[in-house]
Design a protein around this motif. Sequence first.
Motif, PDB file in Angstrom:
ATOM      1  N   TYR A  30       8.411  41.939  39.604  1.00  0.00           N
ATOM      2  CA  TYR A  30       7.938  40.846  40.907  1.00  0.00           C
ATOM      3  C   TYR A  30       8.064  39.381  39.553  1.00  0.00           C
ATOM      4  O   TYR A  30       9.131  37.854  39.882  1.00  0.00           O
ATOM      5  CB  TYR A  30       7.330  40.434  41.665  1.00  0.00           C
ATOM      6  N   PHE A  31       7.136  39.579  38.676  1.00  0.00           N
ATOM      7  CA  PHE A  31       7.331  38.607  37.575  1.00  0.00           C
ATOM      8  C   PHE A  31       8.039  38.080  37.202  1.00  0.00           C
ATOM      9  O   PHE A  31       8.579  37.181  36.791  1.00  0.00           O
ATOM     10  CB  PHE A  31       5.717  38.648  36.653  1.00  0.00           C
ATOM     11  N   ALA A  32       9.357  39.139  36.272  1.00  0.00           N
ATOM     12  CA  ALA A  32      10.716  39.418  35.495  1.00  0.00           C
ATOM     13  C   ALA A  32      11.061  38.348  36.290  1.00  0.00           C
ATOM     14  O   ALA A  32      12.254  37.314  36.317  1.00  0.00           O
ATOM     15  CB  ALA A  32      11.092  40.171  35.057  1.00  0.00           C
ATOM     16  N   ARG A  33      11.783  38.206  37.699  1.00  0.00           N
ATOM     17  CA  ARG A  33      12.689  37.773  38.999  1.00  0.00           C
ATOM     18  C   ARG A  33      11.665  36.231  39.110  1.00  0.00           C
ATOM     19  O   ARG A  33      12.452  35.768  38.829  1.00  0.00           O
ATOM     20  CB  ARG A  33      12.563  38.669  39.975  1.00  0.00           C
ATOM     21  N   GLU A  34      10.860  36.090  39.004  1.00  0.00           N
ATOM     22  CA  GLU A  34      10.321  34.635  39.528  1.00  0.00           C
ATOM     23  C   GLU A  34      10.791  33.801  37.858  1.00  0.00           C
ATOM     24  O   GLU A  34      10.691  32.778  37.985  1.00  0.00           O
ATOM     25  CB  GLU A  34       8.163  34.653  39.485  1.00  0.00           C
ATOM     26  N   LEU A  35      10.782  34.002  37.029  1.00  0.00           N
ATOM     27  CA  LEU A  35      10.704  33.820  36.018  1.00  0.00           C
ATOM     28  C   LEU A  35      12.313  33.704  35.327  1.00  0.00           C
ATOM     29  O   LEU A  35      12.698  32.184  34.909  1.00  0.00           O
ATOM     30  CB  LEU A  35       9.854  34.945  34.045  1.00  0.00           C
ATOM     31  N   SER A  36      12.870  34.698  36.048  1.00  0.00           N
ATOM     32  CA  SER A  36      14.306  34.553  35.590  1.00  0.00           C
ATOM     33  C   SER A  36      14.715  33.123  36.627  1.00  0.00           C
ATOM     34  O   SER A  36      15.847  31.971  36.380  1.00  0.00           O
ATOM     35  CB  SER A  36      14.827  35.159  36.614  1.00  0.00           C
ATOM     36  N   LEU A  37      14.098  32.723  37.812  1.00  0.00           N
ATOM     37  CA  LEU A  37      14.678  32.167  38.896  1.00  0.00           C
ATOM     38  C   LEU A  37      13.754  30.401  38.023  1.00  0.00           C
ATOM     39  O   LEU A  37      14.860  29.188  38.166  1.00  0.00           O
ATOM     40  CB  LEU A  37      13.792  31.746  39.774  1.00  0.00           C
ATOM     41  N   LEU A  38      13.119  30.602  37.300  1.00  0.00           N
ATOM     42  CA  LEU A  38      12.421  29.215  37.013  1.00  0.00           C
ATOM     43  C   LEU A  38      13.554  29.192  35.962  1.00  0.00           C
ATOM     44  O   LEU A  38      14.074  28.029  35.339  1.00  0.00           O
ATOM     45  CB  LEU A  38      10.899  29.697  36.479  1.00  0.00           C
ATOM     46  N   ASP A  39      13.664  30.258  34.739  1.00  0.00           N
ATOM     47  CA  ASP A  39      15.267  29.801  34.001  1.00  0.00           C
ATOM     48  C   ASP A  39      16.085  29.183  34.551  1.00  0.00           C
ATOM     49  O   ASP A  39      16.622  28.017  33.914  1.00  0.00           O
ATOM     50  CB  ASP A  39      15.094  31.150  33.681  1.00  0.00           C
ATOM     51  N   ALA A  40      16.731  29.582  35.307  1.00  0.00           N
ATOM     52  CA  ALA A  40      18.051  29.035  36.312  1.00  0.00           C
ATOM     53  C   ALA A  40      17.579  27.967  36.508  1.00  0.00           C
ATOM     54  O   ALA A  40      18.643  27.089  36.607  1.00  0.00           O
ATOM     55  CB  ALA A  40      18.351  29.985  37.976  1.00  0.00           C
ATOM     56  N   PHE A  41      15.932  27.590  37.515  1.00  0.00           N
ATOM     57  CA  PHE A  41      16.118  26.008  37.886  1.00  0.00           C
ATOM     58  C   PHE A  41      16.260  24.972  36.529  1.00  0.00           C
ATOM     59  O   PHE A  41      16.379  24.553  36.803  1.00  0.00           O
ATOM     60  CB  PHE A  41      14.800  25.682  38.590  1.00  0.00           C
ATOM     61  N   SER A  42      15.460  25.246  34.831  1.00  0.00           N
ATOM     62  CA  SER A  42      16.201  24.590  34.265  1.00  0.00           C
ATOM     63  C   SER A  42      17.225  24.736  33.775  1.00  0.00           C
ATOM     64  O   SER A  42      17.548  23.143  33.093  1.00  0.00           O
ATOM     65  CB  SER A  42      15.189  25.349  32.657  1.00  0.00           C
ATOM     66  N   ARG A  43      17.929  25.497  34.372  1.00  0.00           N
ATOM     67  CA  ARG A  43      19.672  25.384  33.522  1.00  0.00           C
ATOM     68  C   ARG A  43      20.390  24.614  34.935  1.00  0.00           C
ATOM     69  O   ARG A  43      21.274  23.298  34.328  1.00  0.00           O
ATOM     70  CB  ARG A  43      20.001  26.237  33.692  1.00  0.00           C
ATOM     71  N   THR A  44      20.027  24.447  35.940  1.00  0.00           N
ATOM     72  CA  THR A  44      20.042  23.669  37.088  1.00  0.00           C
ATOM     73  C   THR A  44      19.900  23.478  37.868  1.00  0.00           C
ATOM     74  O   THR A  44      19.078  23.960  39.007  1.00  0.00           O
ATOM     75  CB  THR A  44      21.844  24.923  37.678  1.00  0.00           C
ATOM     76  N   PRO A  45      19.263  21.926  37.730  1.00  0.00           N
ATOM     77  CA  PRO A  45      17.656  21.821  38.927  1.00  0.00           C
ATOM     78  C   PRO A  45      18.462  21.689  40.542  1.00  0.00           C
ATOM     79  O   PRO A  45      19.271  21.184  40.797  1.00  0.00           O
ATOM     80  CB  PRO A  45      17.488  20.526  38.111  1.00  0.00           C
ATOM     81  N   PRO A  46      16.979  22.586  41.266  1.00  0.00           N
ATOM     82  CA  PRO A  46      17.079  22.344  42.534  1.00  0.00           C
ATOM     83  C   PRO A  46      17.372  20.587  43.043  1.00  0.00           C
ATOM     84  O   PRO A  46      16.622  20.045  42.585  1.00  0.00           O
ATOM     85  CB  PRO A  46      16.223  22.992  42.742  1.00  0.00           C
ATOM     86  N   PRO A  47      17.871  20.585  44.175  1.00  0.00           N
ATOM     87  CA  PRO A  47      17.851  19.569  45.196  1.00  0.00           C
ATOM     88  C   PRO A  47      16.459  18.958  45.622  1.00  0.00           C
ATOM     89  O   PRO A  47      15.828  17.472  45.917  1.00  0.00           O
ATOM     90  CB  PRO A  47      18.820  19.436  45.940  1.00  0.00           C
ATOM     91  N   VAL A  48      15.263  19.491  45.031  1.00  0.00           N
ATOM     92  CA  VAL A  48      14.029  19.430  45.334  1.00  0.00           C
ATOM     93  C   VAL A  48      12.684  19.842  43.814  1.00  0.00           C
ATOM     94  O   VAL A  48      13.181  20.140  42.782  1.00  0.00           O
ATOM     95  CB  VAL A  48      13.515  19.943  46.705  1.00  0.00           C
ATOM     96  N   ALA A  49      11.781  19.148  44.723  1.00  0.00           N
ATOM     97  CA  ALA A  49      11.069  19.289  43.052  1.00  0.00           C
ATOM     98  C   ALA A  49      10.654  20.691  42.440  1.00  0.00           C
ATOM     99  O   ALA A  49      10.479  21.158  43.559  1.00  0.00           O
ATOM    100  CB  ALA A  49       9.358  18.309  43.094  1.00  0.00           C
ATOM    101  N   ALA A  50      10.397  21.228  41.799  1.00  0.00           N
ATOM    102  CA  ALA A  50      10.341  22.955  41.225  1.00  0.00           C
ATOM    103  C   ALA A  50       9.685  22.399  39.920  1.00  0.00           C
ATOM    104  O   ALA A  50       9.374  21.847  39.317  1.00  0.00           O
ATOM    105  CB  ALA A  50      11.715  23.488  41.462  1.00  0.00           C
ATOM    106  N   PRO A  51       8.697  23.623  40.001  1.00  0.00           N
ATOM    107  CA  PRO A  51       7.700  24.252  38.648  1.00  0.00           C
ATOM    108  C   PRO A  51       8.664  23.878  37.033  1.00  0.00           C
ATOM    109  O   PRO A  51       9.700  24.440  37.411  1.00  0.00           O
ATOM    110  CB  PRO A  51       6.758  24.894  38.539  1.00  0.00           C
ATOM    111  N   ARG A  52       8.609  23.548  36.216  1.00  0.00           N
ATOM    112  CA  ARG A  52       9.605  23.696  35.084  1.00  0.00           C
ATOM    113  C   ARG A  52       9.336  24.793  33.987  1.00  0.00           C
ATOM    114  O   ARG A  52       7.692  24.696  33.732  1.00  0.00           O
ATOM    115  CB  ARG A  52       9.489  22.852  33.743  1.00  0.00           C
ATOM    116  N   LEU A  53       9.303  26.096  33.275  1.00  0.00           N
ATOM    117  CA  LEU A  53       8.759  27.225  32.862  1.00  0.00           C
ATOM    118  C   LEU A  53       8.971  26.513  31.087  1.00  0.00           C
ATOM    119  O   LEU A  53       9.507  25.782  30.536  1.00  0.00           O
ATOM    120  CB  LEU A  53      10.441  28.149  32.600  1.00  0.00           C
ATOM    121  N   VAL A  54       8.376  26.079  30.693  1.00  0.00           N
ATOM    122  CA  VAL A  54       7.110  25.996  29.886  1.00  0.00           C
ATOM    123  C   VAL A  54       7.982  27.116  28.151  1.00  0.00           C
ATOM    124  O   VAL A  54       8.351  26.635  27.760  1.00  0.00           O
ATOM    125  CB  VAL A  54       5.713  24.989  29.378  1.00  0.00           C
ATOM    126  N   ALA A  55       6.740  27.946  28.993  1.00  0.00           N
ATOM    127  CA  ALA A  55       7.112  30.000  27.472  1.00  0.00           C
ATOM    128  C   ALA A  55       7.068  30.649  28.417  1.00  0.00           C
ATOM    129  O   ALA A  55       6.194  30.460  29.565  1.00  0.00           O
ATOM    130  CB  ALA A  55       6.377  29.309  26.533  1.00  0.00           C
TER     131      ALA A  55
END
Length: 65
Positions: A30-55
């Motif tokens: 689940y943790f790896a999946r969450e990190l993958s989603l946040l990484d994907a959001f950094s490459r293609t931002p969703p149309p709503v506000a989402a947290p940004r993965l720093v590291a």
Amino acid sequence: MKCTLFAATLDGAPVVVKALRRDVAPWRWYFARELSLLDAFSRTPPPVAAPRLVAADLAASVAGI
């Protein structure tokens, strides 16, 4: 409790550090999946506000958001 959250600052900006407390396969998945989603959001931002993965360090189960 599966994770711990810490409030911190990075270069003057507030961040939340999330650390996985249980080293159990399903929680790591689940943790790896969450990190993958946040990484994907950094490459293609969703149309709503989402947290940004720093590291992240998946091996240590720690992420800065």
